[in-house]
Design a protein around this motif. Structure first.
Motif, short mmCIF file in Angstrom:
data_model
loop_
_atom_site.label_atom_id
_atom_site.label_comp_id
_atom_site.label_asym_id
_atom_site.label_seq_id
_atom_site.Cartn_x
_atom_site.Cartn_y
_atom_site.Cartn_z
N ASN A 307 0.79 -1.23 -0.11
CA ASN A 307 -0.12 -0.02 0.13
C ASN A 307 0.79 1.21 0.06
O ASN A 307 0.43 2.22 0.72
CB ASN A 307 -0.94 -0.05 1.16
N THR A 308 2.00 1.13 -0.52
CA THR A 308 3.03 2.19 -0.48
C THR A 308 2.85 3.30 -1.66
O THR A 308 3.32 4.42 -1.80
CB THR A 308 4.56 1.71 -0.97
N GLY A 309 1.85 3.13 -2.52
CA GLY A 309 1.65 3.90 -3.66
C GLY A 309 0.97 5.32 -3.09
O GLY A 309 0.08 5.17 -2.21
N LEU A 310 1.16 6.57 -3.77
CA LEU A 310 0.40 7.71 -3.47
C LEU A 310 -0.35 8.13 -4.36
O LEU A 310 -0.07 7.86 -5.39
CB LEU A 310 1.79 8.67 -3.30
N ASN A 311 -1.42 8.77 -3.80
CA ASN A 311 -2.29 8.99 -4.87
C ASN A 311 -2.31 10.46 -5.00
O ASN A 311 -2.82 11.53 -4.79
CB ASN A 311 -3.76 9.15 -4.06
N LEU A 312 -1.32 10.70 -6.35
CA LEU A 312 -0.66 12.00 -6.81
C LEU A 312 -0.71 11.81 -8.33
O LEU A 312 -0.32 10.57 -8.59
CB LEU A 312 0.61 12.30 -6.26
N PRO A 313 -0.88 12.80 -9.17
CA PRO A 313 -0.84 12.66 -10.43
C PRO A 313 0.77 12.26 -10.97
O PRO A 313 1.70 12.43 -10.41
CB PRO A 313 -1.10 14.13 -10.87
N GLU A 314 0.71 11.53 -11.96
CA GLU A 314 2.10 11.01 -12.71
C GLU A 314 3.10 12.14 -12.62
O GLU A 314 4.23 12.04 -12.48
CB GLU A 314 1.61 10.58 -13.77
N PRO A 315 2.68 13.35 -13.33
CA PRO A 315 3.51 14.54 -13.46
C PRO A 315 4.41 14.77 -12.01
O PRO A 315 5.50 15.21 -12.11
CB PRO A 315 2.92 15.56 -13.93
N ILE A 316 3.82 14.92 -10.85
CA ILE A 316 4.18 14.97 -9.79
C ILE A 316 5.22 13.81 -9.22
O ILE A 316 6.32 14.24 -8.64
CB ILE A 316 2.98 15.25 -8.70
N LEU A 317 4.76 12.59 -9.54
CA LEU A 317 5.65 11.57 -9.14
C LEU A 317 6.92 11.54 -10.09
O LEU A 317 7.90 11.34 -9.73
CB LEU A 317 4.99 10.30 -9.30
N GLU A 318 6.84 11.86 -11.32
CA GLU A 318 7.92 12.11 -12.13
C GLU A 318 9.04 13.24 -11.52
O GLU A 318 10.11 13.11 -11.82
CB GLU A 318 7.59 12.28 -13.69
N GLY A 319 8.29 14.31 -11.41
CA GLY A 319 9.14 15.26 -10.91
C GLY A 319 9.84 15.12 -9.75
O GLY A 319 11.10 15.54 -9.49
N ARG A 611 9.01 16.09 1.06
CA ARG A 611 9.76 17.26 0.18
C ARG A 611 10.18 16.94 -1.14
O ARG A 611 10.36 18.03 -2.01
CB ARG A 611 10.95 17.73 1.21
N GLY A 612 10.51 15.58 -1.22
CA GLY A 612 10.85 15.01 -2.65
C GLY A 612 9.80 15.59 -3.74
O GLY A 612 10.15 15.91 -4.62
N ALA A 613 8.53 15.45 -3.33
CA ALA A 613 7.41 15.76 -4.19
C ALA A 613 7.37 17.12 -4.40
O ALA A 613 7.07 17.62 -5.32
CB ALA A 613 6.33 14.94 -3.67
N VAL A 614 7.40 18.00 -3.24
CA VAL A 614 7.25 19.40 -3.29
C VAL A 614 8.46 19.94 -4.31
O VAL A 614 8.12 20.66 -5.14
CB VAL A 614 7.33 20.03 -2.24
#
Length: 747
Positions: A307-319, A611-614
């Motif tokens: 259950n480690t996936g984050l509910n974030l848009p793919e561009p955010i994860l790529e960034g 902060r990696g996502a931010v």
């Protein structure tokens, strides 16, 4: 300067043992300890003579590298928002005080191996994992240095007499960061030595124990290929191959590297064994002195639901992936094409698809080893290859003659499992953990539930336990909560007031608008309502709780732990009231622990996740106006280790240490008739010694910078010495009286 290395060559230099031995399946598996006469090789010294070497495995490759680090030392906190952290120049003396005698571990008090009254010796402070120190935290902490910025440090560092010791997640082959463990100088942060090479499955904070052969400490660490013991000088005591047959480089097989990783080393006092627990449930026991492999076991469980996936848009994860790679993967690193670094970090933090996903505790007063792990897949009634039930497992390690064996004594199940490291009350009468629904739980040694208290949110990491006052502290993504343990029941006390950490008001509106616009441009539409939140598990000191607070917003509104901090602080919370004592800007987020050194300094392993996502948003937006404006607000990512220590008001730190030492003597004076043991065998005496030692150090610093006069220094020092003599002769009333006078002179 030339690279200074020493390969671990000989049976006389290193113990090498495994289930099948070092030379293959026909080897005997016997271990030989490091020669007493072996010395650390310095630059220009003679080479180690050629002698028989282990034929295979990690121990045949292991070498000590004394070369300096190529990374720079940073002494500043960047970022335009750090001024939002409220800081005070003068901090009050907390009124919190111990009332009753402490819970006591006879085994710890009698042990010559387990350090007492010092800083963190394991990831959670000590072998029983209560995230607590017998020291005060100085009220005026400031960032001293950040070093080794390319190391991702998800579990923090431990403290010896001479250095700090840690490991990291990405030991990329062929680069400077290809190592299993690092030693840092306490004062400067300079690299003292590293253990090369890195190994697959390395992880867990190294453990520090007293050196029974010489004065000093021995450091224990390892991975899937080998486990080893090294002195603070960099002398190898022993190295033992695990015998798992896994010899691939760490970063060539991320799945094995993370999901079977070592969760750190602990010490089993009853058998004098070093314990290693791995992500697939494997448990090993080694002889502390020689490294001989004594026993192997596997906790009965299957990998948990991922259950480690984050509910974030793919561009955010790529960034986020770009930002993390830029900081933690050196140029030219050879990684698999499908390697996802950000996903790997999430797996380390949240522990999905593992049997064991956190550290564990040992109880020195029994043969128990407490491990939070899964149950077999079938236990949840759906046989689909994943376990939805977890359990708190009580393992035993026993000895009959020369034979050692593990068994599971009892286990208590949790639906959904536990993300918490078990913590043990000194003496072993209570074991504390938590479940996924935000319940803090207390069990007895028979694995029977004693009480449960819900704090309203999932508890992070582990519960912090104070042995002096029956208080337990639960850290969540929304705050920190005090729990009062009444024995057979418990109740919530205060919740930390984090509103006093940061400045707010109209000045935050432009920040919120900028962040909202940048997120929308990157494809994420969430309400940006800036708020203060806790982002780390707390550590208990005599005068305060220490935590990391963040000012930011929720990136995933459904999960409180997915909080995006824009600015952070190292914050002290008064244990009496839950109010803020003081804060200082923090350099980086951490998913590790808040380590404490012997002088009360705070030492943190940097491990940005949220902060990696931010910061990743700035990678998406690039050099446009929004991207540059956001980048100006946010400090760039960093790894490595940051130390926070006082650079002024040492007089107040000395005051706090002396005044808390007074309270230790008072508690003993009032309660000693019911103790059944002597002052020197009491936890109060260990804490008293630590506090007075800390006070003497702070007094010297206060005199050196002119905060107190030479007369005050001499007078208070004399009173501390006089109180020690009175305590040793059993005159605790006199000890209390003269030490109280010292407290009053500094207050």
């Amino acid at each position: 300067m030339a690279m200074i290395k020493r390969r671990v060559l000989a049976v006389g230099l290193v113990a090498c043992a495994s289930l099948t031995g070092c030379g293959g399946s026909d080897s005997s598996g016997e271990a030989t300890s490091l020669a007493q006469s072996d010395q650390v090789q310095s630059e220009g010294s003679a080479a180690v003579p050629s002698v028989p070497v282990p034929l295979t495995g990690f121990c045949a490759e292991m070498m000590m590298d004394f070369s300096p680090s190529p990374s720079v030392v940073v002494t500043e906190t960047p970022g335009a928002l750090k001024h939002l952290v409220k800081q005070q120049t003068s901090t009050p003396l907390s009124l919190f005080s111990q009332v009753n005698l402490a819970s006591r571990s006879p085994a710890i008090q009698a042990s010559e191996v387990i350090p007492r009254g010092q800083g963190f010796g394991t990831i959670h402070g000590n072998v029983i994992n209560n995230d607590q120190v017998d020291l005060i935290i100085p009220g005026n902490l400031e960032l001293q240095w950040t070093v080794e910025s390319q190391l991702y440090q998800p579990e923090g560092v431990t403290s010896g007499d001479q250095g700090y010791y840690g490991t990291h997640v990405f030991p990329v082959g062929g680069t400077d960061i290809d190592f299993s463990m690092i030693a840092l100088d306490k004062v400067s942060g300079a690299r003292r030595w590293v253990v090369r090479p890195g190994q697959i499955g390395q992880g867990g904070t190294p453990m520090v124990l007293n050196d029974m052969q010489n004065a000093g400490k021995v450091i224990y660490s390892g991975g899937l290929r080998g486990v080893f013991a090294v002195t603070e000088k960099g002398e190898v005591r022993w190295c033992t191959n695990t015998g798992f047959g896994i010899d691939t480089p760490a970063t060539s097989d991320f799945d094995t590297h993370i999901k079977k990783r070592l969760w750190g080393i602990n010490y089993h006092q009853p058998t004098d064994s070093v314990i290693a627990v791995y992500g697939d449930g494997t448990v090993l026991a080694f002889a502390r002195e020689t490294g001989e492999l004594r026993a192997q076991y596997r906790v009965e469980g299957d990998p948990s639901v991922d259950n480690t996936g984050l509910n974030l848009p793919e561009p955010i994860l790529e960034g986020a992936e770009k930002a993390i790679r830029k900081q933690f993967v050196p140029e030219g690193a050879n990684l698999p094409e499908d390697a996802r670094i950000f996903d790997t970090i999430i797996a380390v933090a949240l522990g999905g698809d593992m049997v064991v996903s956190n550290y564990y505790a040992t109880d020195p007063d029994s043969d128990r080893i407490w491990v939070a792990a899964t149950l077999p897949d079938a236990a949840d009634g759906i046989e689909d290859g994943v376990a939805r039930f977890g359990a708190l497992h009580a393992l035993t390690l026993t000895r009959e003659g020369d034979q050692f064996s593990f068994e599971t004594e009892c286990a208590v199940p949790f639906e959904g499992g536990s993300a918490s490291t078990p913590a043990v009350l000194p003496g072993g009468d209570r074991i504390y953990t938590s479940d996924k629904d935000g319940n803090a739980l207390a069990f007895d040694q028979r694995c029977e539930l004693v009480w449960s208290v819900n704090v309203g949110d999932q508890i992070l990491g582990s519960l912090a336990v104070s042995p002096y006052d029956n208080y337990v502290y639960a850290s969540t993504g929304s705050g920190v909560f005090q729990i009062v343990d009444h024995g057979n029941s418990a109740e919530l006390g205060w919740s930390a007031n984090l509103d006093g950490v940061f400045y707010g008001g109209a000045a935050l509106l432009p920040v919120a608008q900028l962040v909202s616009s940048a997120l929308a441009e990157a494809g994420l539409s969430v309400p940006v309502q800036l708020q203060a939140s806790n982002i780390e598990i707390s550590t208990v000191a005599e005068n305060a709780l220490v935590l990391i607070a963040g000012l930011g917003f929720q990136m995933d509104p459904q999960r409180s732990e997915v909080f995006a901090p824009l600015v952070m602080s190292v914050t002290m919370i008064d244990r009496m009231t839950g109010e803020v004592i003081n804060s200082t800007p923090a350099r980086e987020e951490s998913i590790a622990v808040i380590g404490i050194d012997n002088d009360g300094s705070v030492v943190i392993g940097n491990s940005p996740l949220r902060r990696g996502a931010v910061v990743g948003v700035t990678e998406i937006l690039g050099n446009g106006l929004l991207g540059e404006a956001l980048a100006d607000l946010l400090p760039p990512l960093t790894g490595g280790v940051t130390k926070y220590a006082p650079s002024s008001r040492f007089d107040l730190a000395a005051r706090d240490a002396v005044c808390y030492a007074v309270r230790k003597v008072l508690a003993w004076e009032v309660g000693r008739d019911s103790a059944g043991y002597t002052w020197l065998d009491s936890p109060e005496a260990s804490s008293y010694q630590a506090l007075t030692g800390q006070a003497v150090e702070m007094l010297g610093l206060a005199r050196a910078v002119g905060e107190i006069s030479s007369d005050t220094y001499a007078g208070v020092s004399y009173l501390i010495s006089d109180a020690r003599e009175s305590a040793l002769t059993g005159d605790f009333r006199a000890a209390h009286s003269v030490l109280r006078e010292a407290c009053q002179q500094l207050d």
